[in-house]
Motif scaffolding. Structure first.
Motif, mmCIF file in Angstrom:
data_model
loop_
_atom_site.group_PDB
_atom_site.id
_atom_site.type_symbol
_atom_site.label_atom_id
_atom_site.label_comp_id
_atom_site.label_asym_id
_atom_site.label_seq_id
_atom_site.Cartn_x
_atom_site.Cartn_y
_atom_site.Cartn_z
ATOM 1 N N TYR A 52 0.882 -1.307 -0.183
ATOM 2 C CA TYR A 52 0.072 0.006 0.011
ATOM 3 C C TYR A 52 0.753 1.165 -0.064
ATOM 4 O O TYR A 52 1.952 1.315 0.658
ATOM 5 C CB TYR A 52 -1.045 -0.034 1.238
ATOM 6 C CG TYR A 52 -1.881 -1.099 1.304
ATOM 7 C CD1 TYR A 52 -2.965 -1.126 0.825
ATOM 8 C CD2 TYR A 52 -1.415 -2.211 2.179
ATOM 9 C CE1 TYR A 52 -3.679 -2.580 0.688
ATOM 10 C CE2 TYR A 52 -2.172 -3.510 2.331
ATOM 11 C CZ TYR A 52 -3.455 -3.492 1.444
ATOM 12 O OH TYR A 52 -4.232 -4.589 1.727
ATOM 13 N N ALA A 54 0.606 5.377 0.836
ATOM 14 C CA ALA A 54 -0.387 6.509 1.437
ATOM 15 C C ALA A 54 0.610 7.753 1.237
ATOM 16 O O ALA A 54 1.694 7.821 2.042
ATOM 17 C CB ALA A 54 -0.638 6.478 2.909
ATOM 18 N N LEU A 56 1.741 11.605 1.750
ATOM 19 C CA LEU A 56 1.620 12.714 2.843
ATOM 20 C C LEU A 56 2.437 13.914 2.452
ATOM 21 O O LEU A 56 3.712 13.457 2.403
ATOM 22 C CB LEU A 56 1.953 12.108 4.018
ATOM 23 C CG LEU A 56 1.660 12.996 5.659
ATOM 24 C CD1 LEU A 56 0.093 13.162 5.541
ATOM 25 C CD2 LEU A 56 2.279 12.310 6.772
ATOM 26 N N MET A 62 -1.667 13.918 9.439
ATOM 27 C CA MET A 62 -2.174 12.569 9.449
ATOM 28 C C MET A 62 -2.865 12.173 10.715
ATOM 29 O O MET A 62 -2.229 12.036 11.787
ATOM 30 C CB MET A 62 -0.946 11.503 9.026
ATOM 31 C CG MET A 62 -1.328 10.284 8.604
ATOM 32 S SD MET A 62 -0.041 9.081 7.928
ATOM 33 C CE MET A 62 0.056 8.162 9.311
ATOM 34 N N ARG A 66 -6.013 7.015 9.921
ATOM 35 C CA ARG A 66 -5.688 7.129 8.582
ATOM 36 C C ARG A 66 -5.266 5.809 7.799
ATOM 37 O O ARG A 66 -5.960 5.310 7.054
ATOM 38 C CB ARG A 66 -4.692 8.156 8.398
ATOM 39 C CG ARG A 66 -4.680 8.277 6.707
ATOM 40 C CD ARG A 66 -3.663 9.394 6.164
ATOM 41 N NE ARG A 66 -3.689 9.436 4.766
ATOM 42 C CZ ARG A 66 -2.615 9.636 3.944
ATOM 43 N NH1 ARG A 66 -1.496 9.654 4.729
ATOM 44 N NH2 ARG A 66 -2.580 9.536 2.628
ATOM 45 N N LEU A 67 -4.354 5.041 8.329
ATOM 46 C CA LEU A 67 -3.952 4.033 7.627
ATOM 47 C C LEU A 67 -4.691 2.703 8.154
ATOM 48 O O LEU A 67 -4.744 1.724 7.331
ATOM 49 C CB LEU A 67 -2.465 3.697 8.368
ATOM 50 C CG LEU A 67 -1.444 4.657 7.734
ATOM 51 C CD1 LEU A 67 -0.199 4.320 8.138
ATOM 52 C CD2 LEU A 67 -1.523 5.059 6.157
ATOM 53 N N LYS A 69 -7.915 2.885 7.858
ATOM 54 C CA LYS A 69 -9.080 2.779 6.685
ATOM 55 C C LYS A 69 -8.640 2.173 5.436
ATOM 56 O O LYS A 69 -9.109 1.715 4.693
ATOM 57 C CB LYS A 69 -9.680 4.196 6.764
ATOM 58 C CG LYS A 69 -10.256 4.685 7.919
ATOM 59 C CD LYS A 69 -10.553 6.288 7.806
ATOM 60 C CE LYS A 69 -11.515 6.753 8.845
ATOM 61 N NZ LYS A 69 -11.921 7.845 8.701
#
Length: 69
Positions: A52, A54, A56, A62, A66-67, A69
């Motif tokens: 994954y 993400a 930023l 953050m 957040r992670l 989800k």
């Protein structure tokens, strides 16, 4: 976590290096000459090893979940 240093200010770089030294198995800093956001994103993706991604940015915050989800 891969952090791409693409012209971070001294304070941000100090914080990044502090956490990277405390968690060397979890956080890796990749230095890159100043090439802008798209290049830094591409570098981060190329350097990643997980499933994954993400993103930023330097001015983002953050949230703790957040992670999840």
């Amino acid at each position: 976590m891969v952090i791409v240093n693409n012209n971070a200010d001294d304070v941000s770089l100090s914080i990044m290096r502090k956490y990277a030294s405390e968690y060397p198995d979890l956080i890796r800093i990749v230095d890159q000459s100043v090439q802008g956001v798209p290049s830094a994103r591409n570098k981060g993706i190329l350097e990643s090893r997980g499933h994954y991604i993400a993103m930023l940015e330097g001015d983002d915050m953050m949230l703790p979940n957040r992670l999840e989800k």
